[in-house]
Design an enzyme around this catalytic site. Sequence first.
Site, PDB file in Angstrom:
ATOM      1  CG  MET A   1      -1.424  -1.362   0.532  1.00 26.14           C
ATOM      2  SD  MET A   1      -3.080  -0.948   2.039  1.00 26.14           S
ATOM      3  CE  MET A   1      -2.817  -0.633   3.639  1.00 26.14           C
TER       4      MET A   1
ATOM      5  CG  ASN B   1       4.884   5.241   4.645  1.00 28.46           C
ATOM      6  OD1 ASN B   1       4.554   4.906   5.412  1.00 28.46           O
ATOM      7  ND2 ASN B   1       5.061   6.200   4.305  1.00 28.46           N
TER       8      ASN B   1
ATOM      9  CG  HIS C   1       6.923  -2.410   1.775  1.00 30.91           C
ATOM     10  ND1 HIS C   1       7.102  -1.402   2.231  1.00 30.91           N
ATOM     11  CD2 HIS C   1       5.578  -3.227   1.915  1.00 30.91           C
ATOM     12  CE1 HIS C   1       6.315  -1.041   3.215  1.00 30.91           C
ATOM     13  NE2 HIS C   1       5.221  -2.194   2.823  1.00 30.91           N
TER      14      HIS C   1
ATOM     15  CD  GLN D   1      -1.487  -9.093   4.374  1.00 30.43           C
ATOM     16  OE1 GLN D   1      -2.924  -7.794   5.324  1.00 30.43           O
ATOM     17  NE2 GLN D   1      -0.611  -8.557   3.925  1.00 30.43           N
TER      18      GLN D   1
ATOM     19  CB  SER E   1       4.597  -1.339  10.825  1.00 34.30           C
ATOM     20  OG  SER E   1       3.475  -0.186  10.486  1.00 34.30           O
TER      21      SER E   1
END
Length: 273
Positions: free
Chosen positions: A24, A26, A31, A148, A180
Amino acid sequence: MQIHETIAGLRAALKGGTALVPTMGNLHEGHIALMRQAGKLSDSVVATIFVNRLQFRPTDDFEKYPRTFEVDCEKLEAAGVSHLFAPSEAEMYPQPQQYHVEPPPSQAGILDGEFRPGHFRGVATVVLKLFNIVAPQFALFGKKDYQQLMVIRNMVRELNLTVEIVAGETVRAADGLALSSRNGYLSPAERAEAPRLQRELARVRHALLAGERDFARIEQQAMTALRDSGWSPNYVAVRNKVDLQCAAAHDSELVVLGAALLGSTRLIDNLEV
Ligand code: PAF
């Protein structure tokens, strides 16, 4: 890196055998570690940036969710990502989404699902759409969002999808805080306090490794410690690693998960045992 805003444009550019990393935006080092891991699996890495309204409740932080597109693009370029799919809401949801993936309550109604009703339905629905859009060989998800990952693995298995799900390890700051996007909401004082969640989970993990099997006792101890330090814990739970159901005393495949509010920021974390 090629940037695609439309499904047709992306599909035309892809040749197959891709590794997909849905995000998503940011983007942080967690990531980027997934992007690098994806690069080892395929020469064609597709990152996606889409803040998915379906997985937010009206009281959640959809509007204020950090959007940092330019900086994200620079990070993806530097990580060697070949394609970025960054659709508008109109491209992903040209009409209100009427078909949804409904994960069973035994998987999506527990832990985070108990506190964020409908969240995993929104996640599973957009992830299935992304799988259908990209048709990846691999898709990578971080263990930071452990539930998830479990829901997506089960969706892939039960719906006979051909994509292979690959898990990435949680990336942490030097003081132990799991990276996060929501860490950016923390005030300096909250940021200094935030690693306590991981420390309490580590204490539970330590007790389990030492043979403790009174799960309720050590879960409550951790919740109390968090409360005493000003947190509002949602849960600290020792679960079976495979399906996140309540653990039995003889289970050896365990994970300890926690979610708690620090001020108005909800943090989650977990440690495999
Ligand atoms: O983990 C996330 O960032 C999101 O839940 C995902 C998988 C990109 C779906 O919107």
